[in-house]
Design a protein around this motif. Structure first.
Motif, mmCIF file in Angstrom:
data_model
loop_
_atom_site.group_PDB
_atom_site.id
_atom_site.type_symbol
_atom_site.label_atom_id
_atom_site.label_comp_id
_atom_site.label_asym_id
_atom_site.label_seq_id
_atom_site.Cartn_x
_atom_site.Cartn_y
_atom_site.Cartn_z
ATOM 1 N N MET A 151 20.602 15.637 9.653
ATOM 2 C CA MET A 151 19.766 14.797 9.209
ATOM 3 C C MET A 151 20.350 12.981 9.203
ATOM 4 O O MET A 151 21.564 12.773 8.831
ATOM 5 N N ASN A 157 10.370 14.554 -1.937
ATOM 6 C CA ASN A 157 10.607 14.612 -0.510
ATOM 7 C C ASN A 157 10.658 16.131 -0.201
ATOM 8 O O ASN A 157 10.806 17.040 -0.904
ATOM 9 N N ASP A 202 12.726 18.241 3.293
ATOM 10 C CA ASP A 202 13.608 18.188 4.492
ATOM 11 C C ASP A 202 13.238 19.199 5.426
ATOM 12 O O ASP A 202 14.042 19.509 6.340
ATOM 13 N N VAL A 214 13.985 18.931 9.426
ATOM 14 C CA VAL A 214 15.543 18.968 10.091
ATOM 15 C C VAL A 214 15.365 20.226 10.958
ATOM 16 O O VAL A 214 16.112 20.445 11.733
ATOM 17 N N PHE A 270 9.872 12.721 5.614
ATOM 18 C CA PHE A 270 10.238 13.341 4.532
ATOM 19 C C PHE A 270 9.055 13.426 3.396
ATOM 20 O O PHE A 270 9.297 14.069 2.408
#
Length: 784
Positions: free
Chosen positions: A473, A397, A399, A402, A443
């Protein structure tokens, strides 16, 4: 229409289709090869470098050192991607022994010199510049090797240490013993883990900068390949509760279900999973160190995924669940890479006879190196080779969305060549979500893997995500279960992966064939397509989605009357190739004097692997061609280099983008054009998966006339290539080199009207091919 459930078919090449590779090629030097004064100057510079090393080599001889002198050879940019290793190897070969050990970078070779006499032989060879001009021209410069050292942020730190592989069993053993004795003398705490039979990793615990400096001063330091902080991993699970009410499913008493092993942080015996849990479990942790939140959710997706989402996405009719708790509660403590790999090895080794499909949704939070396959991936590959299992692995994953940054590269472990690696797409879109349905989840991490191999291979539904009004998020998750038994929702590639594990188990459950990872991988990848709702540019598709989302179990193992799927499962020895000159293309696809139809070709193979070769980890390659030709021709085998009595005239490979009309491809009315067309320009030959999808409608008018006439014959061609290292390394090449593969070809009538299945079967009989329907077990039922 008549029976829509027609089993896909195996077929076998005939004796006449086995041919021998013939010699040939030009004897002219390439333009980049030096000559005259330029050759002499360059050879002299290399000789000077060897002379500079002579004093160091003599000192090692005088001390009777176990550690050879090691140097690096920088390869010229002009020849990195070409097959010139044989010429470089000949420069450094001494008494028939290759001194080239492997790669440091894609353009840097690592070479050992054990004696000053070897250095003189190499130097004399380079002085004979004209005779060795090819190999000399391949090299840019020579310099002394220094270990790769990455200093950690903490002091003391746990360090991961790899030694150089000197390609000699006894020498490697002696150097490992010396290294371990040296660590003992320095009072260093160490844990040794065999990632594979040939790759040993040392975890130097609590190593201070003072002891690290002391290690640098030791003779054994020159035998170290790399020192870096030992990676440490954590797993977390963020879920939201839902109001869903999921009925409990129960196994059918008289049915034997396939078992999936979950290499995770544990599975809670909640009411929905308990009937399916295998009584035996594997763990090396006490209950107080286990938090089975992640593993419970993952296992729930594999078993209840379709029911939770009210869709027949996978079509698996139940699986048994084996809990292999290889991860502790990382909210209390992390786990280092060597411990994780040891746990995975122990779990698989102890249970591989009963558990052939394993789900690994835990990600190592380190992006892959574009020029080297990770130790984690190498360990996973060796495990699958040793125990004939299939690991379905998540890409990891990211992030970055964001903060508005691009997606990151896949995590280490997802570069495993043998594993089936899975990305995530969005199953729905809520307010604030960034991805459209059937498009890559925000993601999901993206490929390619090292050396540009296509990773992930496939994708499935793992949720959506975005940013709320506060800039934080938010997720729209897929549905499964929390460790307390409540229904919850979560997002991540961890939850797309168990759908693929369940798909592999579902296929294995339905077909009465021996377990074959290559076949399962091939069928899943072959069925994968892109959604009509996909808005990615074509060049981005394989990076983000691999070959797309697979079909469900039933769609994979059955054909419609208007299509036929043929499977060629075989091996190809070095020095041979397969040329099927009577490929059973059905006459019913001839319309107005020309062949029409859609063809999907998938080639999956297990390349020979060599971890020491880093970017060239994959040491073998298979190429596939399919197309038409005018006629067979007799060949004179009394002539030099002519080994095969029959050849083809007027052949054209149809799996080439250059023969297709761009305007026709843009305006193709068939759904196939959006979902399955793949004409990939490969940046490198050594891809373990190759897939092509073509619609004969898309050929340019000129090429249609030239290559698709009704009088044309059809061929299918396979040829292998093996890198110089594996061909000439006697320690690794103890057996005849051979390449296992699974080739799958589907031929379709785009109108859905022509009896392609029956027509292909008739052609197989006409051309005397052995063929057989894939064996199907009885229907599996369960009670709700």
């Amino acid at each position: 229409m008549v029976n829509e459930r027609l089993p896909i078919k195996f077929f076998a090449k005939r004796e006449v289709d086995n041919l021998r590779v013939e010699g040939g090629g030009s004897s002219d030097d390439p333009l980049w090869v030096y000559s005259g004064d330029e050759l002499k100057r360059h050879a002299d510079s290399l000789v000077d470098a060897i002379s500079d090393f002579q004093g160091l080599i003599r000192k090692k001889e005088e001390k009777d050192s176990l550690v050879p002198f090691v140097l690096k050879a920088k390869i010229r940019n002009e020849v990195i991607a070409k097959t010139h290793r044989r010429e470089i190897r000949s420069l450094f070969e001494v008494r028939g022994k290759s001194n080239i050990l492997g790669l440091v970078e894609p353009d840097e070779l690592i070479i050992k010199i054990e004696k000053s006499s070897e250095a003189r032989d190499i130097s004399n060879r380079m002085k004979n510049a004209e005779q060795n001009r090819y190999g000399i021209s391949c090299l840019e410069r020579l310099h002394r090797y220094e270990p790769i050292v990455e200093i950690g942020e903490k002091d003391p730190e746990n360090y991961k240490v790899k030694l150089i592989d000197f390609q000699d069993y006894e020498q490697n053993s002696s150097i490992r013993n010396l290294f371990e004795r040296t660590l003992g003398r320095l009072n260093a705490e160490v844990v040794k883990t065999n990632y594979t039979r040939d790759v040993t990793i040392y975890n130097l615990k609590h190593l201070s900068s003072t002891k690290l400096d002391a290690l640098r001063r030791e003779e054994i330091f020159e035998a170290i390949f790399s020192i870096e902080p030992m990676p440490k991993y954590f797993v977390t699970l963020d879920t939201t509760s839902t109001e869903e009410n999921i009925k409990i499913m129960y196994p059918e008493n008289n049915t034997k279900y396939v078992t999936i092993g979950f290499l995770d942080n544990g599975i809670a015996p909640i009411s929905h999973l308990k009937p399916w849990l295998v009584k035996k479990r594997w763990t090396s942790y006490p209950e107080t160190s286990i938090n089975p939140s992640h593993g419970t959710f993952v296992a729930g997706v594999s078993l209840y995924g379709d029911l939770c989402e009210k869709n027949d996405w996978v079509g698996c009719k139940g699986v048994k669940i084996f809990d292999a708790t290889v991860f502790p509660d990382t909210e209390k403590e992390g786990i280092e890479e060597d411990e994780l790999i040891h746990n995975i090895q122990e779990a698989v080794q102890a249970n591989h006879n009963d558990v052939k499909i394993w789900n690994l949704s835990i990600s190592v939070a380190r992006p892959v190196d574009p020029d080297s396959f990770s130790d984690f991936a190498v360990a996973l590959d060796a495990l699958q080779d040793d125990y004939n299992v299939l690991i379905c692995k998540s890409v990891g994953n990211c992030d970055h969305f964001v903060s508005g940054r691009p997606k990151g590269r896949i995590f280490q472990g997802a570069d495993s060549v043998r594993s089936l690696v899975v990305g995530s797409i969005a199953h729905k879109k809520s307010n604030g979500d960034l991805a459209e349905v059937d498009n890559p989840s925000p993601f999901t991490r993206i490929g390619p893997g090292p050396s540009f191999i296509i990773k992930p291979e496939v994708t499935h539904y793992g949720g959506n995500a975005g940013i709320n009004k506060s800039g934080e998020m938010k997720t729209t998750g897929v549905v499964s279960f929390s460790a307390d038994g409540s229904v919850s929702a979560g997002s991540g590639t961890s939850f797309s992966t168990p759908r693929i594990s369940a798909l592999a188990a579902g296929i294995f459950q339905e077909v009465a064939e021996d377990f074959d990872p290559l076949l399962l991988k091939g069928l899943i990848i072959h069925s994968a397509t892109y959604s009509k709702r996909l808005i990615l540019l074509e060049k981005e598709r394989t990076k983000q989605l691999g070959f797309g989302k697979p079909a469900n179990v039933s769609q994979i193992i059955y054909n419609k009357p208007s299509e036929a799927t043929l499977i060629l499962r075989d091996s190809l020895p070095k020095g041979e190739y397969i040329d099927i000159m009577d490929f059973p293309m059905p006459d019913c696809l001839v319309q107005d004097g020309y062949y029409v139809g859609q063809i999907v070709v998938t080639l999956v193979y297990d390349p020979i692997l060599a971890p020491s070769q880093r970017a060239e980890y994959c040491q073998s390659n298979l190429d596939v061609k399919m197309g038409t030709y005018d006629s067979k021709k007799n060949r004179d085998t009394t002539k030099q280099n002519i080994l095969n009595p029959i050849g083809r005239e007027g052949a054209q490979n149809i799996l080439l983008e250059s023969i297709y009309s761009k305007s026709r491809m843009r305006n193709n009315p068939h759904e196939f054009a959006l979902k399955e067309r793949l004409l990939i320009k490969y940046a490198d030959k050594y891809y373990p998966v190759k897939k092509y999808g073509v619609d004969l409608y898309d050929l340019s008018e000129t090429n249609k006339i030239k290559y698709l006439g009704a009088e044309k014959r059809w061929f299918l061609f396979l040829k292998g290539i093996f890198r110089d290292f594996i061909v000439n390394n006697a320690a690794l090449n103890s057996n005849e080199l051979s390449q296992e593969f699974c080739l799958i070809v589907t031929i379709k009538d785009p109108s859905g009207k022509q009896p392609v299945y029956n027509a292909v079967t008739q052609k197989l009989n006409e051309y005397h091919f052995w063929h057989s329907n894939i064996k199907i077990r009885g229907e599996v039922q369960f009670n709700v």
